[in-house]
Design a protein around this motif. Structure first.
Motif, mmCIF file in Angstrom:
data_model
loop_
_atom_site.group_PDB
_atom_site.id
_atom_site.type_symbol
_atom_site.label_atom_id
_atom_site.label_comp_id
_atom_site.label_asym_id
_atom_site.label_seq_id
_atom_site.Cartn_x
_atom_site.Cartn_y
_atom_site.Cartn_z
ATOM 1 N N VAL A 90 16.328 -72.408 68.325
ATOM 2 C CA VAL A 90 17.572 -72.178 67.587
ATOM 3 C C VAL A 90 17.265 -71.179 66.478
ATOM 4 N N PRO A 91 18.034 -70.096 66.395
ATOM 5 C CA PRO A 91 17.792 -69.132 65.322
ATOM 6 C C PRO A 91 18.011 -69.792 63.961
ATOM 7 N N GLU A 92 17.145 -69.498 63.018
ATOM 8 C CA GLU A 92 17.233 -70.129 61.699
ATOM 9 C C GLU A 92 18.617 -69.959 61.074
ATOM 10 N N GLN A 93 19.209 -68.775 61.222
ATOM 11 C CA GLN A 93 20.539 -68.545 60.657
ATOM 12 C C GLN A 93 21.633 -69.247 61.469
ATOM 13 N N GLY A 94 21.263 -69.856 62.590
ATOM 14 C CA GLY A 94 22.228 -70.524 63.453
ATOM 15 C C GLY A 94 22.124 -72.031 63.448
ATOM 16 N N LEU A 95 21.392 -72.597 62.488
ATOM 17 C CA LEU A 95 21.208 -74.049 62.479
ATOM 18 C C LEU A 95 22.514 -74.785 62.226
ATOM 19 N N GLY A 96 22.693 -75.849 62.987
ATOM 20 C CA GLY A 96 23.812 -76.759 62.781
ATOM 21 C C GLY A 96 23.309 -77.998 62.061
ATOM 22 N N CYS A 97 24.134 -79.014 61.997
ATOM 23 C CA CYS A 97 23.775 -80.211 61.230
ATOM 24 C C CYS A 97 22.959 -81.218 62.044
ATOM 25 N N HIS A 98 22.691 -80.944 63.304
ATOM 26 C CA HIS A 98 21.818 -81.782 64.123
ATOM 27 C C HIS A 98 21.408 -80.965 65.344
#
Length: 165
Positions: A90-98
């Motif tokens: 997962v791209p760091e700038q694309g992190l979600g909450c889980h």
């Protein structure tokens, strides 16, 4: 003599019962921090595993939403889900909450069920999808999705828009 027989029988049952209990609980504990041993559910139920911060209420709301939409959800408390997310791509700038996993795909964030269905039906050559952050109109934050949400695909081919609906 009869009393010895009864005591011996009870002792054998106790040992056998303990063995059976241990065997059954061992068989039921088929997952560790990496997730379930199998994603096959014989009755056709869709299975998804979610690694989440144990104190995140929106993750529980999202899991409830998925269950209402026919998913069997395995929730794994993991305060380091963000590190796990980056490790799987997962791209760091694309992190979600889980972080979630469904049929070999990683899903980051509060992705609507219809997008998950599309992902597992189309089976694109990607690692996964992400809905970055915690949009207030996403399932888990809102009771139902409202407005549009932009979901991104990620994998060896880089980052592209997967859905903007």
């Amino acid at each position: 003599m009869n009393r010895r027989y009864v005591l011996a029988s009870l002792a054998a049952l106790g040992v056998g019962g303990t063995f059976t209990f241990t065997t059954l609980t061992s068989a039921q504990s088929t997952e560790d921090a990496t997730g379930p041993a199998s994603t096959d559910v014989s009755d056709g139920t869709k299975q998804i595993t979610i690694w989440r911060d144990p104190g995140c209420g929106c993750c529980d709301s999202y899991a409830d939403y998925l269950e209402e939409n026919g998913y069997q959800v395995t929730r794994i408390d993991d305060r380091d889900f963000d590190k796990r997310s980056i490790e799987v791509g997962v791209p760091e700038q694309g992190l979600g909450c889980h972080l979630a996993e469904i049929e070999g795909y990683y899903v980051s964030g509060l992705v609507p069920s219809e997008i998950l269905e599309r992902l597992v039906t189309e089976k694109p050559d990607i690692t996964g999808i992400t809905l970055p952050g915690m949009p207030s109109n996403a399932p888990g934050m809102a009771r139902v999705k409202t407005g549009t949400l932009k979901t991104y695909a990620f994998g060896e081919g880089g980052i592209t828009v997967y859905s903007d609906e």
